[in-house]
Design a protein around this motif. Structure first.
Motif, PDB file in Angstrom:
ATOM      1  N   ALA A   1       0.550  12.299  16.837  1.00  0.00           N
ATOM      2  CA  ALA A   1      -0.401  13.269  16.981  1.00  0.00           C
ATOM      3  C   ALA A   1      -1.551  12.917  17.752  1.00  0.00           C
ATOM      4  O   ALA A   1      -1.966  13.677  18.790  1.00  0.00           O
ATOM      5  CB  ALA A   1      -0.726  13.844  15.842  1.00  0.00           C
ATOM      6  N   HIS A   2      -2.143  11.732  17.845  1.00  0.00           N
ATOM      7  CA  HIS A   2      -3.126  11.282  18.452  1.00  0.00           C
ATOM      8  C   HIS A   2      -2.727  10.459  19.617  1.00  0.00           C
ATOM      9  O   HIS A   2      -3.646   9.464  20.138  1.00  0.00           O
ATOM     10  CB  HIS A   2      -4.131  10.872  17.613  1.00  0.00           C
ATOM     11  N   ALA A   3      -1.293  10.137  19.866  1.00  0.00           N
ATOM     12  CA  ALA A   3      -0.983   9.199  21.022  1.00  0.00           C
ATOM     13  C   ALA A   3      -1.443   7.864  20.913  1.00  0.00           C
ATOM     14  O   ALA A   3      -1.985   7.440  21.879  1.00  0.00           O
ATOM     15  CB  ALA A   3      -1.231   9.882  22.501  1.00  0.00           C
ATOM     16  N   VAL A   4      -1.478   7.123  19.652  1.00  0.00           N
ATOM     17  CA  VAL A   4      -1.941   5.861  19.520  1.00  0.00           C
ATOM     18  C   VAL A   4      -0.547   5.089  18.703  1.00  0.00           C
ATOM     19  O   VAL A   4       0.294   5.814  18.294  1.00  0.00           O
ATOM     20  CB  VAL A   4      -2.958   5.589  18.767  1.00  0.00           C
ATOM     21  N   SER A   5      -0.373   4.137  18.849  1.00  0.00           N
ATOM     22  CA  SER A   5       0.512   2.929  18.169  1.00  0.00           C
ATOM     23  C   SER A   5       0.478   2.886  16.815  1.00  0.00           C
ATOM     24  O   SER A   5      -0.774   2.992  16.176  1.00  0.00           O
ATOM     25  CB  SER A   5       0.995   1.721  19.225  1.00  0.00           C
ATOM     26  N   VAL A   6       1.551   2.662  16.016  1.00  0.00           N
ATOM     27  CA  VAL A   6       1.143   2.250  14.510  1.00  0.00           C
ATOM     28  C   VAL A   6       0.709   1.153  14.521  1.00  0.00           C
ATOM     29  O   VAL A   6      -0.231   0.918  13.768  1.00  0.00           O
ATOM     30  CB  VAL A   6       2.530   2.439  14.044  1.00  0.00           C
ATOM     31  N   ASN A   7       0.947   0.225  15.422  1.00  0.00           N
ATOM     32  CA  ASN A   7       0.318  -1.132  15.309  1.00  0.00           C
ATOM     33  C   ASN A   7      -1.185  -0.972  15.601  1.00  0.00           C
ATOM     34  O   ASN A   7      -2.017  -1.730  14.758  1.00  0.00           O
ATOM     35  CB  ASN A   7       0.895  -2.053  16.407  1.00  0.00           C
ATOM     36  N   GLY A   8      -1.487  -0.174  16.440  1.00  0.00           N
ATOM     37  CA  GLY A   8      -2.998   0.164  16.685  1.00  0.00           C
ATOM     38  C   GLY A   8      -3.666   0.726  15.603  1.00  0.00           C
ATOM     39  O   GLY A   8      -4.952   0.439  15.196  1.00  0.00           O
ATOM     40  N   LEU A   9      -3.071   1.576  15.128  1.00  0.00           N
ATOM     41  CA  LEU A   9      -3.506   2.376  13.820  1.00  0.00           C
ATOM     42  C   LEU A   9      -3.867   1.424  12.609  1.00  0.00           C
ATOM     43  O   LEU A   9      -4.883   1.403  11.970  1.00  0.00           O
ATOM     44  CB  LEU A   9      -2.602   3.562  13.340  1.00  0.00           C
ATOM     45  N   VAL A  10      -2.592   0.524  12.503  1.00  0.00           N
ATOM     46  CA  VAL A  10      -3.014  -0.373  11.149  1.00  0.00           C
ATOM     47  C   VAL A  10      -4.010  -1.367  11.435  1.00  0.00           C
ATOM     48  O   VAL A  10      -4.777  -1.730  10.739  1.00  0.00           O
ATOM     49  CB  VAL A  10      -1.191  -1.024  10.903  1.00  0.00           C
TER      50      VAL A  10
ATOM     51  N   ALA B   1       4.036   8.889   2.414  1.00  0.00           N
ATOM     52  CA  ALA B   1       2.715   8.265   3.033  1.00  0.00           C
ATOM     53  C   ALA B   1       3.171   7.639   4.257  1.00  0.00           C
ATOM     54  O   ALA B   1       2.076   7.472   5.342  1.00  0.00           O
ATOM     55  CB  ALA B   1       2.004   7.192   2.014  1.00  0.00           C
ATOM     56  N   THR B   2       4.191   6.658   4.567  1.00  0.00           N
ATOM     57  CA  THR B   2       4.505   6.027   5.575  1.00  0.00           C
ATOM     58  C   THR B   2       4.776   7.119   6.893  1.00  0.00           C
ATOM     59  O   THR B   2       4.210   6.885   7.982  1.00  0.00           O
ATOM     60  CB  THR B   2       5.833   5.266   5.425  1.00  0.00           C
ATOM     61  N   ALA B   3       5.385   8.323   6.335  1.00  0.00           N
ATOM     62  CA  ALA B   3       5.700   9.383   7.610  1.00  0.00           C
ATOM     63  C   ALA B   3       4.351   9.894   8.013  1.00  0.00           C
ATOM     64  O   ALA B   3       4.349  10.262   9.316  1.00  0.00           O
ATOM     65  CB  ALA B   3       6.736  10.419   6.880  1.00  0.00           C
ATOM     66  N   ARG B   4       3.469  10.001   6.877  1.00  0.00           N
ATOM     67  CA  ARG B   4       2.066  10.729   7.365  1.00  0.00           C
ATOM     68  C   ARG B   4       1.331   9.595   8.412  1.00  0.00           C
ATOM     69  O   ARG B   4       0.880  10.079   9.390  1.00  0.00           O
ATOM     70  CB  ARG B   4       1.509  10.885   6.269  1.00  0.00           C
ATOM     71  N   VAL B   5       1.606   8.156   8.083  1.00  0.00           N
ATOM     72  CA  VAL B   5       0.917   7.440   9.458  1.00  0.00           C
ATOM     73  C   VAL B   5       1.545   7.644  10.374  1.00  0.00           C
ATOM     74  O   VAL B   5       0.988   7.619  11.498  1.00  0.00           O
ATOM     75  CB  VAL B   5       1.152   5.963   8.531  1.00  0.00           C
ATOM     76  N   LEU B   6       3.072   7.670  10.587  1.00  0.00           N
ATOM     77  CA  LEU B   6       3.587   7.871  11.901  1.00  0.00           C
ATOM     78  C   LEU B   6       3.334   9.167  12.520  1.00  0.00           C
ATOM     79  O   LEU B   6       3.053   9.207  13.766  1.00  0.00           O
ATOM     80  CB  LEU B   6       5.268   7.920  11.507  1.00  0.00           C
ATOM     81  N   GLU B   7       3.048  10.078  11.692  1.00  0.00           N
ATOM     82  CA  GLU B   7       2.653  11.440  12.267  1.00  0.00           C
ATOM     83  C   GLU B   7       1.507  11.396  12.837  1.00  0.00           C
ATOM     84  O   GLU B   7       1.003  12.068  13.976  1.00  0.00           O
ATOM     85  CB  GLU B   7       2.934  12.392  11.239  1.00  0.00           C
ATOM     86  N   ILE B   8       0.285  10.791  12.361  1.00  0.00           N
ATOM     87  CA  ILE B   8      -0.911  10.821  12.579  1.00  0.00           C
ATOM     88  C   ILE B   8      -0.924   9.884  13.987  1.00  0.00           C
ATOM     89  O   ILE B   8      -1.627  10.378  15.046  1.00  0.00           O
ATOM     90  CB  ILE B   8      -1.823  10.046  11.713  1.00  0.00           C
ATOM     91  N   ALA B   9      -0.239   8.797  14.047  1.00  0.00           N
ATOM     92  CA  ALA B   9       0.027   7.963  15.328  1.00  0.00           C
ATOM     93  C   ALA B   9       0.516   8.939  16.455  1.00  0.00           C
ATOM     94  O   ALA B   9       0.093   8.943  17.610  1.00  0.00           O
ATOM     95  CB  ALA B   9       1.000   6.830  15.160  1.00  0.00           C
TER      96      ALA B   9
END
Length: 441
Positions: A246-255, A236-244
């Motif tokens: 793929a959409h050129a956003v930071s993990v911090n922004g996504l969380v 699940a963590t890798a999926r969050v990283l991949e979404i970030a």
């Protein structure tokens, strides 16, 4: 005055003072699987104290409650505490934690079946997240060196040998230097206080009750805050990283976007706001080493209408753009120069009621000898002598970090929503944008 003038290093600056009133220690804790050598860990902690003399310094308060950083004086350093107990718990140490004695303590809890818990407590006035992780990593390096070779070579030991060989005189406390405050580092770079704090979007005037000066009351008993947590597994963590990615956003922004969405949905609020620290070490010119500063984070603020939080990626991109603009405008650095307006007895503004979010990023895998596994990692907070606060109170505080490939989200506070928030944030992060579009079609 209960201390010698020669012991005074300096009066703490506002970015450091805000942790004096409660004697706040920030703790880094791991569970240990395998046979832990308590004597070796004690030697490693002693080496850490030699290498980083700020750890055996002291903080005292003057009559106005201002924190003053002192050298150790004639006080002997307290070594590692070793006891037997339940390593699944993070207890308040049985021994006294007192900033008037020293600013870091190591608590080791041993159990049967080769399990243990090791917690390093460091006073928050002299170390933030980046500094604490550096100290914790060094502790495990020294431990591993001792177990594998029977010796520990710290940078302080090396410097001492070089000084002796050159027959030079070195002033006490300069090898290595005590870490500097962010205010001092900004002043060195010619950055002065401007009109904007960068927190205007989340600032409100103080009400009369909040403006009353909080008196210095007798301290209460020590308290330990251990955030409730939810952990995503590595997939699940890798999926969050991949979404970030793929959409050129930071993990911090996504969380952060997931937190805002979850809070907006559960609270029914029309608007949501958050305040989060931004580590400035690599953003200053020249950059600052992890252990060269005390609390080197400015604050960023973000506000969104609940109606604008529907698309997680769009919201994450807006958060990232806001941060980029604030960094470019220099207002992140400005926030700390306005801290006296928000914290302490002379404050004139409040950010109370906001969401506080601290993302410390990826925690390194700590070095350990063969057969020893540092299985989990937690952030805890110990108030050695809590008193009534003189600053903003968040509606809820989130802590975010990744360790061993697992994204962890911790929570402190939250009121009536506390029991639902973590699951709601995790659910937000488990949905890819395509999933959301299908669900709302």
């Amino acid at each position: 005055m209960l201390w010698e003038t020669d012991d005074v290093v300096r009066v703490l600056d506002p970015s450091e003072q805000r942790f004096v009133r409660h004697a706040t220690y920030t703790g880094r804790s791991v569970t240990v699987l395998g046979e832990l050598d308590a004597a070796a860990l004690g030697a490693a902690f002693a080496a850490l104290q030699r290498a980083f003399p700020i750890l055996v310094c002291r903080i005292v308060e003057d009559d106005d409650g201002n924190g003053i950083l002192l050298r150790p004086g004639h006080i002997d350093a307290v070594g590692a505490w070793v006891s037997f107990g339940d390593p699944d718990e993070v207890p308040i140490p049985a021994e006294s934690v007192d900033p008037g004695d020293q600013l870091a303590y190591l608590d080791v809890v041993l159990a049967e079946e080769d399990r243990a818990r090791v917690t390093l407590f460091v006073h928050h006035s002299v170390a933030d997240a980046g500094h604490c992780v550096e100290l914790f990593a060094r502790l495990w390096e020294y431990y591993t060196d001792y177990v594998e070779t029977g010796a520990i070579a710290t940078r302080a030991d090396v410097s001492a040998r070089e000084t002796t060989a050159a027959q030079e005189q070195t002033r006490p406390g300069t090898v290595p230097e005590y870490p500097a405050s962010l205010e001092a580092l900004l002043a060195q770079r010619g950055i002065e206080r401007g009109e904007r704090s960068g927190l205007e979007l989340v600032t409100r005037p103080l009400v009369v009750a909040e403006q009353a000066r909080a008196e210095r009351t007798d301290p209460a008993q020590p308290t330990l805050a251990r955030p409730a947590r939810v952990q995503l597994d590595p997939v699940a963590t890798a999926r969050v990283l991949e979404i970030a990615r793929a959409h050129a956003v930071s993990v911090n922004g996504l969380v952060t976007a997931a937190v805002l969405r979850a809070y907006a949905d559960l609270s029914g609020a029309d608007r949501v706001s958050c305040v989060y620290p931004v580590d400035l070490r690599r953003r200053l010119d020249p950059p600052v080493a992890a252990d060269a500063g005390t609390n080197l984070s400015g604050l960023a603020a973000f506000v969104a209408d609940a109606a604008d939080t529907e698309d997680l990626v769009v919201l994450a991109r807006r958060i990232g753009t806001s941060l980029h603009n604030d960094l470019a405008d220099g207002v992140i650095e400005q926030s700390v120069l306005h801290f006296p307006d928000f914290y302490g007895p002379n404050r004139i503004h409040s950010t109370a009621g906001h969401i506080a979010l601290t993302n410390t990023g990826t925690v390194p895998t700590f070095r350990a000898p063969a057969g020893l596994i540092l299985d989990d990692y937690e952030i805890v907070y110990l108030s050695a002598h809590p008193r009534p606060s003189t600053g903003a109170s968040a509606a809820v505080t989130f802590l975010v970090y990744t360790y061993l490939g697992r994204l962890t989200i911790g929570r402190l506070g939250g009121g009536a929503l506390a029991g639902e928030l973590l699951d709601a944030v995790a659910a937000e992060l488990s949905w890819a944008p395509a999933d959301r579009e299908a669900a709302t079609a």
